[in-house]
Write an enzyme that holds these catalytic residues in place. Structure first.
Site, PDB file in Angstrom:
ATOM      1  N   GLU A 157       2.008   1.938  -4.744  1.00  0.00           N
ATOM      2  CA  GLU A 157       2.167   1.229  -3.465  1.00  0.00           C
ATOM      3  C   GLU A 157       3.520   1.534  -2.834  1.00  0.00           C
ATOM      4  OE1 GLU A 157      -0.794   0.616  -2.698  1.00  0.00           O
ATOM      5  OE2 GLU A 157      -0.625  -1.476  -2.113  1.00  0.00           O
ATOM      6  N   THR A 210       0.882   0.306   7.060  1.00  0.00           N
ATOM      7  CA  THR A 210       1.525  -0.853   6.432  1.00  0.00           C
ATOM      8  C   THR A 210       3.044  -0.784   6.544  1.00  0.00           C
ATOM      9  OG1 THR A 210      -0.295  -1.079   4.895  1.00  0.00           O
ATOM     10  CG2 THR A 210       1.760  -2.085   4.228  1.00  0.00           C
TER      11      THR A 210
HETATM   12  N1  HSE Z   1       1.135  -7.981   1.594  1.00  0.00           N
HETATM   13  C1  HSE Z   1       1.109  -6.661   2.171  1.00  0.00           C
HETATM   14  C2  HSE Z   1       1.517  -6.766   3.625  1.00  0.00           C
HETATM   15  C3  HSE Z   1      -0.285  -6.128   2.049  1.00  0.00           C
HETATM   16  O1  HSE Z   1       1.031  -7.673   4.294  1.00  0.00           O
HETATM   17  O2  HSE Z   1       2.299  -5.957   4.090  1.00  0.00           O
HETATM   18  C4  HSE Z   1      -0.446  -4.765   2.641  1.00  0.00           C
HETATM   19  O3  HSE Z   1      -1.837  -4.460   2.720  1.00  0.00           O
END
Ligand code: HSE
Length: 336
Positions: A157, A210
């Protein structure tokens, strides 16, 4: 049921799985599917997530018998993902796992078959990463708790979006509904959920990486907002334990992240209104978006919601993909 009980798992000192027996030979292959996930679950930024039945990704992995990791094929990504093993989330996390168990000598080849949209907010990179990690774990006959793969999955990630959050990888790996109670030390709690809760997901085909969606969030929040938010998180978790769907619904509110990220999603508030009018329990952003999701009490309502939202997006000339699923309690699975 055992997995319905709260369970705490503490981070291992290192990524310590027992040294696998054998697994160094060439030719042996395995195909693994890992599911998409809905992270945050509206109010639980970076700490809550659950897995769905579809979509997901598939990794085919073969031991080669000579040291080194190669990626021979990636399909379904329109050329967007790196074939370089030093830059691909699957190989980077598998390398982290192998180094952690003292088996850097293992050689393997990876095929990644993307069966879900990239940059959708459905945990695309985590589905690939978890499929890869589960494949190597299975190939090596490593029977340790899958939670031990989490630090390696979080490496993936980190490579994908600059931050090693676990709210996609943990549910993709363990299945079900998961709380990341703490990151340091890592403390993962499996949560129960009401039977028969359906999830309606719509992915509007606009790109929201993201990395960027994290950069626009406020760094500081005031106490009043924090009180509202942690009341909602506690309410959601209580609702999951109490099978109280009304409590789940009224707790799934996010005053910290959604007001900012909703701006990246076409007609977000109109879509919410439509979903709630059709009987949704809740509506919000999946992960960092642009996918949106609703919980519903039945499959028919979930289907009506996805159809209506897709028609609305089509009127705006925006393509979309939709999925209706229950919560996937199993996580990754070996296909063959
Ligand atoms: N918790 C993370 C965000 C998840 O909201 O950036 C990314 O899919």
């Amino acid at each position: 049921m055992e997995d319905k009980k709260i369970e705490e798992i503490h981070r291992p000192q290192t990524n310590q799985a027992p040294p696998p027996k054998g697994g160094g030979g060439g030719g042996k292959g395995i195909s693994v599917f890992a599911p998409a996930t809905v992270a945050n679950v509206v109010c639980g930024f970076d700490v809550l997530g659950f897995a769905v039945n579809e979509p997901g990704d598939e990794v085919i992995m073969r031991l080669t018998g000579k040291p080194g990791i190669s990626i021979s094929k990636i399909t379904g990504d329109n050329g967007r993902l790196p074939m370089d093993p030093a830059k691909n989330t699957v190989s980077v996390s598998v390398r982290h796992y192998l180094d952690g168990i003292g088996r850097s000598d293992i050689g393997l080849d990876i095929e990644l078959h993307k069966k879900m949209p990239i940059g959708s907010g459905l945990g695309s990179s985590s589905a690939s990463t978890v499929a890869g990690l589960f494949a190597i774990k299975t190939l090596l006959g490593d029977e340790s708790d899958p939670v031990k793969l989490l630090p390696s999955a979080m490496k993936g990630e980190e490579m994908a979006c600059g931050h090693g959050h676990a709210d996609n990888v943990a549910p993709a790996l363990l299945g079900g509904f998961v709380l990341i109670r703490s990151y340091e030390p890592l403390d993962i709690v499996r949560l129960p959920h009401p039977e028969g809760l359906f999830c309606a997901i719509v992915f509007p085909e606009v790109d929201v990486p993201t990395r960027e969606a994290r950069q626009i969030i406020r760094n500081k929040i005031n106490m009043k907002d924090a009180v509202t938010q942690w009341g909602n998180i506690a309410g959601l978790v209580s609702g999951l334990f109490m099978n109280d769907i009304d409590l789940i619904g009224r707790s799934m509110k996010d005053i910290l992240v959604e007001p900012v990220r909703s701006m990246l999603i076409p007609d977000f508030y109109k879509m919410r209104e439509m979903a709630m009018e059709l009987g949704a329990v809740s509506f919000g952003i999946s992960g960092s978006g642009p996918s949106v999701f609703s919980f519903t009490r039945d499959e028919e309502t979930a289907k009506k919601i996805t159809q209506k939202l897709q028609r609305h997006l089509a009127d705006l000339l925006i393509g979309s993909q939709a999925y209706v699923s229950t919560i996937n309690d199993k996580g990754p699975r070996v296909l063959g």
